[in-house]
Design an enzyme around this catalytic site. Structure first.
Site, PDB file in Angstrom:
ATOM      1  N   GLY A 263       0.834  -1.206   0.000  1.00 59.77           N
ATOM      2  CA  GLY A 263       0.000   0.000   0.000  1.00 59.77           C
ATOM      3  C   GLY A 263       0.866   1.252   0.000  1.00 59.77           C
ATOM      4  CB  SER A 264       0.048   4.814  -0.471  1.00 59.16           C
ATOM      5  OG  SER A 264      -0.957   4.934   0.511  1.00 59.16           O
ATOM      6  CB  THR A 265       1.183   3.743   4.772  1.00 56.54           C
ATOM      7  OG1 THR A 265      -0.063   4.399   4.518  1.00 56.54           O
ATOM      8  CG2 THR A 265       1.842   4.384   5.971  1.00 56.54           C
TER       9      THR A 265
ATOM     10  N   GLY B 156       0.629  -0.858   6.632  1.00 57.16           N
ATOM     11  CA  GLY B 156      -0.424   0.129   6.847  1.00 57.16           C
ATOM     12  C   GLY B 156      -1.747  -0.552   7.181  1.00 57.16           C
ATOM     13  CB  ALA B 157      -4.361  -0.527   8.951  1.00 60.12           C
ATOM     14  CG  ASP B 158      -7.668  -0.329   4.142  1.00 63.68           C
ATOM     15  OD1 ASP B 158      -7.175   0.515   3.375  1.00 63.68           O
ATOM     16  OD2 ASP B 158      -7.524  -1.554   3.973  1.00 63.68           O
TER      17      ASP B 158
ATOM     18  N   GLY C 272      -6.645  -4.624   3.529  1.00 66.14           N
ATOM     19  CA  GLY C 272      -7.011  -5.251   2.263  1.00 66.14           C
ATOM     20  C   GLY C 272      -7.512  -4.294   1.211  1.00 66.14           C
TER      21      GLY C 272
ATOM     22  N   GLY D 169      -5.776  -2.656  -0.614  1.00 70.99           N
ATOM     23  CA  GLY D 169      -4.919  -2.930  -1.776  1.00 70.99           C
ATOM     24  C   GLY D 169      -5.029  -4.365  -2.267  1.00 70.99           C
TER      25      GLY D 169
ATOM     26  CD  GLU E 174      -1.774  -6.368   3.293  1.00 76.71           C
ATOM     27  OE1 GLU E 174      -1.365  -5.447   2.587  1.00 76.71           O
ATOM     28  OE2 GLU E 174      -2.908  -6.386   3.790  1.00 76.71           O
TER      29      GLU E 174
HETATM   30  C1  5RP Z   1      -3.286  -3.443   1.333  1.00 78.84           C
HETATM   31  C2  5RP Z   1      -3.558  -2.925   2.696  1.00 78.84           C
HETATM   32  C3  5RP Z   1      -3.054  -1.557   3.022  1.00 78.84           C
HETATM   33  O1  5RP Z   1      -2.247  -1.649   4.132  1.00 78.84           O
HETATM   34  C4  5RP Z   1      -4.211  -0.666   3.300  1.00 78.84           C
HETATM   35  O2  5RP Z   1      -5.099  -0.709   2.190  1.00 78.84           O
HETATM   36  C5  5RP Z   1      -3.763   0.767   3.552  1.00 78.84           C
HETATM   37  O3  5RP Z   1      -3.260   1.300   2.368  1.00 78.84           O
HETATM   38  P1  5RP Z   1      -2.646   2.760   2.295  1.00 78.84           P
HETATM   39  O4  5RP Z   1      -1.404   2.746   3.103  1.00 78.84           O
HETATM   40  O5  5RP Z   1      -2.400   2.967   0.820  1.00 78.84           O
HETATM   41  O6  5RP Z   1      -3.668   3.713   2.837  1.00 78.84           O
HETATM   42  O7  5RP Z   1      -4.156  -3.551   3.531  1.00 78.84           O
HETATM   43  O8  5RP Z   1      -3.897  -4.691   1.130  1.00 78.84           O
END
Ligand code: 5RP
Length: 221
Positions: free
Chosen positions: A33-35, A86-88, A99, A101, A107
């Site tokens: 993910g971006s983080t 990271g996480a949503d 998830g 991403g 993960e």
């Molecule tokens: C990917 C993930 C990411 O950690 C989650 O979607 C957060 O993404 P971002 O850092 O881009 O906000 O679970 O499967």
């Protein structure tokens, strides 16, 4: 401060958290993910502190290699010191929805192999109760209809993430409107749906430490 700058601040905190282990290889698990990408882009700076990385997706593996970080297969890794991702959504008990991403299954597997699961987020990801973010569920393609009906019976509204296949060749159903009062019970219940490979609730194995970046700096949960 822009959200991207906050993500980088959280990633820097996780970077400072990495410590080499004397007498054995230090392996770092890396999320998606971006983080997580911010973390990957910084990792080369502390290359002297670890031996190799294990990635939770093909995209992260490729990005790590571009940074000159050796990537090894999870089955070749006896134990990971730490997993950083990271996480949503993050709740006060450090339970997560992940998830967004689509990499949730790998993960969860890599996180389960780590001595410590460190989550890195900006403060927009903090919630008092999980569930505003649609819960991703990875499903075998042939079970799409069956799993969708089972998720509806749980009160959810599943939407097929069309045009997307996971690194494992499966589909994702993004499930809105779930009332997640007991994340652990729901995680287990969804795992029992035939054809459901994994769901994005990280309650059975929550994060051990969350670095939350906000305008006042980075705090730990
Ligand atoms: C990917 C993930 C990411 O950690 C989650 O979607 C957060 O993404 P971002 O850092 O881009 O906000 O679970 O499967």
């Amino acid at each position: 401060m822009a959200q991207s700058a906050l993500k980088r601040l959280a990633a820097e905190a996780a970077l400072a958290h990495i410590e080499p282990r004397l007498g054995r290889k230090t392996l770092v698990g890396v999320g998606t993910g971006s983080t997580a990408n911010c973390f990957i882009d910084l990792l080369a700076r502390v290359r002297h502190k670890f031996d190799a990385a294990v990635a939770s997706s093909e995209a992260s593996a490729e990005r790590l290699r571009r940074q000159g970080v050796p990537v090894i297969d999870l089955n070749a890794a006896p134990a990971l010191e730490v997993y950083v991702d990271g996480a949503d959504e993050v709740d006060p008990q450090r339970r997560l929805i992940k998830g967004g991403g689509g990499a949730l299954t790998r993960e969860k597997i890599v996180a389960a192999c780590a001595g410590e699961f460190v989550c890195i987020v900006d403060d927009s990801k903090l919630v008092s109760q999980l569930g505003a973010f649609p819960l991703p569920v990875e499903v075998l393609p042939m079970a799409r209809g069956l799993a969708a009906r089972a998720l509806q019976r749980l009160g959810g509204t599943p939407v097929w993430r069309q045009g997307f296949l996971t690194d494992n060749g499966n589909i994702i159903l993004d499930v809105s409107h779930l009332r997640i009062e007991d994340p652990l019970a729901l995680e287990r219940e969804i795992n029992n749906i035939p054809g459901a490979v994994c769901n994005g609730l990280f309650a059975a194995h929550a994060a051990d430490l969350v670095f939350v970046a906000g305008l006042q700096g980075v705090r730990r949960i």
